[in-house]
Motif scaffolding. Sequence first.
Motif, PDB file in Angstrom:
ATOM      1  N   ASN A 148       7.590  -0.254   1.124  1.00 27.75           N
ATOM      2  CA  ASN A 148       6.149  -0.237   0.843  1.00 27.75           C
ATOM      3  C   ASN A 148       5.419  -1.400   1.525  1.00 27.75           C
ATOM      4  O   ASN A 148       4.805  -2.259   0.886  1.00 27.75           O
ATOM      5  CB  ASN A 148       5.881  -0.271  -0.668  1.00 27.75           C
ATOM      6  CG  ASN A 148       6.437   0.957  -1.372  1.00 27.75           C
ATOM      7  OD1 ASN A 148       6.376   2.059  -0.830  1.00 27.75           O
ATOM      8  ND2 ASN A 148       6.988   0.764  -2.569  1.00 27.75           N
ATOM      9  N   TYR A 149       5.509  -1.451   2.858  1.00 28.15           N
ATOM     10  CA  TYR A 149       4.821  -2.500   3.605  1.00 28.15           C
ATOM     11  C   TYR A 149       3.308  -2.305   3.519  1.00 28.15           C
ATOM     12  O   TYR A 149       2.797  -1.199   3.696  1.00 28.15           O
ATOM     13  CB  TYR A 149       5.246  -2.483   5.068  1.00 28.15           C
ATOM     14  CG  TYR A 149       6.651  -2.986   5.301  1.00 28.15           C
ATOM     15  CD1 TYR A 149       6.996  -4.310   5.036  1.00 28.15           C
ATOM     16  CD2 TYR A 149       7.639  -2.132   5.784  1.00 28.15           C
ATOM     17  CE1 TYR A 149       8.271  -4.771   5.254  1.00 28.15           C
ATOM     18  CE2 TYR A 149       8.922  -2.597   6.007  1.00 28.15           C
ATOM     19  CZ  TYR A 149       9.225  -3.907   5.733  1.00 28.15           C
ATOM     20  OH  TYR A 149      10.511  -4.373   5.945  1.00 28.15           O
ATOM     21  N   ASP A 150       2.597  -3.383   3.231  1.00 31.26           N
ATOM     22  CA  ASP A 150       1.138  -3.372   3.187  1.00 31.26           C
ATOM     23  C   ASP A 150       0.618  -3.812   4.551  1.00 31.26           C
ATOM     24  O   ASP A 150       0.570  -5.000   4.871  1.00 31.26           O
ATOM     25  CB  ASP A 150       0.623  -4.301   2.083  1.00 31.26           C
ATOM     26  CG  ASP A 150      -0.889  -4.206   1.912  1.00 31.26           C
ATOM     27  OD1 ASP A 150      -1.499  -3.273   2.486  1.00 31.26           O
ATOM     28  OD2 ASP A 150      -1.463  -5.065   1.212  1.00 31.26           O
ATOM     29  N   SER A 166      -2.413  -3.341   5.669  1.00 26.27           N
ATOM     30  CA  SER A 166      -3.837  -3.661   5.686  1.00 26.27           C
ATOM     31  C   SER A 166      -4.072  -5.154   5.853  1.00 26.27           C
ATOM     32  O   SER A 166      -5.085  -5.578   6.413  1.00 26.27           O
ATOM     33  CB  SER A 166      -4.499  -3.177   4.391  1.00 26.27           C
ATOM     34  OG  SER A 166      -3.884  -3.791   3.254  1.00 26.27           O
TER      35      SER A 166
END
Length: 275
Positions: A187-189, A191
């Motif tokens: 779940n790499y962010d 943004s």
Amino acid sequence: MISARLQPYFTPRRILALLVALALLVIVPAIAAGQTPTPQSPPDIADSIGELLDNNAEGQDGAVGLDARVIQLFLIVTVLSLAPGLAMMITCLPFMVIVFSFLRQALGLQQSPPNMMIMGLAMFLTFFVMEPVFTTSWDEGLSPYMDGMITEQQAIDRTLTPFRSFMEARVEADTIERLAATMPERNYDLSSEPPLPLLVTSFMLSEIKQAFQIGFVIFMPFLIIDLLVASILMAMGMMMVPPAVVSLPFKLAFFVMADGWLKITEALLRGYGVA
């Protein structure tokens, strides 16, 4: 006389060694007896440990303590041991090495310039490109930490920030997204700032991709020269003559007349200047 049974054991060399050993046994005790050593009390281990702890306590109030010096020494040794790997991961060194290797193969030269010279030129160009990044990292991260103004975590963040900015300017966004999609469970962010392992991997792949693109462009003019020479030799019926041997002087003349080394180096440096 020595009996025939013991004669092999009493060679002249062994007899001489035995005489020297006996002389040492007589002389050394005499010299030791003539000296009067001054009695010294063994060092008190408790006092030594207490003095070390006192110095450490004083260092915590004023200068850097003993634990901080041990951590600094450990970090310095670790960075020095990982320096070649770090240079390949977060600088433009692999890009330079790959481009110059392609250039040597395009010219048809196997050992000229040698690998050591290519690596040396790539290292100096890397330092030339990365000098602002190194300076900023030292001024904002390492130097304040050595002066005891910031903590270890702050020093790490400030030291890596210039390198992160450099890599983000060169990396392709599509590469980061595709690598992040390979492991959806993490779940790499994307943004915000990408994680450092993901950014470093994407940066290396982007640099290798761009180096191969430039290598393809470098190969094209030399490939045309090879094709022309091969066609002329076949038209003249000289099929037994290797085209690579005949085309090599023409490729060298073309490269020297075009000032190839300087032109390619200028193109590489301007690419990083734009980035």
